[in-house]
Motif scaffolding. Structure first.
Motif, PDB file in Angstrom:
ATOM      1  N   GLU A 147      11.028  15.409  -1.607  1.00  0.00           N
ATOM      2  CA  GLU A 147      10.611  15.654  -2.808  1.00  0.00           C
ATOM      3  C   GLU A 147       9.021  16.039  -2.703  1.00  0.00           C
ATOM      4  O   GLU A 147       8.404  17.075  -3.058  1.00  0.00           O
ATOM      5  N   ARG A 148       8.558  14.832  -2.196  1.00  0.00           N
ATOM      6  CA  ARG A 148       6.824  14.835  -1.957  1.00  0.00           C
ATOM      7  C   ARG A 148       6.362  15.895  -1.226  1.00  0.00           C
ATOM      8  O   ARG A 148       5.541  16.697  -1.391  1.00  0.00           O
ATOM      9  N   ARG A 149       7.236  16.295   0.005  1.00  0.00           N
ATOM     10  CA  ARG A 149       6.572  16.895   1.084  1.00  0.00           C
ATOM     11  C   ARG A 149       7.101  18.531   0.921  1.00  0.00           C
ATOM     12  O   ARG A 149       6.436  19.347   1.280  1.00  0.00           O
ATOM     13  N   PHE A 150       8.161  18.796   0.440  1.00  0.00           N
ATOM     14  CA  PHE A 150       8.693  20.042   0.265  1.00  0.00           C
ATOM     15  C   PHE A 150       9.195  20.384  -0.915  1.00  0.00           C
ATOM     16  O   PHE A 150       9.584  21.654  -1.334  1.00  0.00           O
ATOM     17  N   GLY A 151       8.707  19.991  -1.980  1.00  0.00           N
ATOM     18  CA  GLY A 151       8.940  20.048  -3.603  1.00  0.00           C
ATOM     19  C   GLY A 151      10.527  20.325  -3.912  1.00  0.00           C
ATOM     20  O   GLY A 151      10.768  21.036  -4.845  1.00  0.00           O
ATOM     21  N   ARG A 152      11.321  19.719  -3.106  1.00  0.00           N
ATOM     22  CA  ARG A 152      12.856  19.642  -3.376  1.00  0.00           C
ATOM     23  C   ARG A 152      13.349  18.684  -4.374  1.00  0.00           C
ATOM     24  O   ARG A 152      12.765  17.512  -4.409  1.00  0.00           O
TER      25      ARG A 152
END
Length: 70
Positions: free
Chosen positions: A65-70
């Motif tokens: 979530e932090r790195r890929f915005g998922r």
């Protein structure tokens, strides 16, 4: 547990996350395995508790979530 191991190994291999990032996120959610134990688990050299495997899954979701915005 095998799916968690496979997903973790994939993210580490492609360079999406580092072993240090993984362990810090894992520890932050309450994981108890040390950095070497966690790395050995990811590479299939040892087992970790079911609770730690679930926490590893939580840590992976958080990292993604932090790195890929998922």
């Amino acid at each position: 547990m095998e799916e968690i191991r496979r997903r973790t190994r994939s993210l580490l291999t492609e360079g999406s996350i580092t072993p240090d990032d993984l362990w810090i996120a894992f520890y932050a959610v309450g994981g108890t395995a040390g950095p070497l134990e966690l790395e050995a688990y990811v590479h299939g050299l040892m087992q970790i508790s079911m609770i730690d495997a679930e926490l590893l899954s939580d840590a992976l979701l958080e990292l993604q979530e932090r790195r890929f915005g998922r």
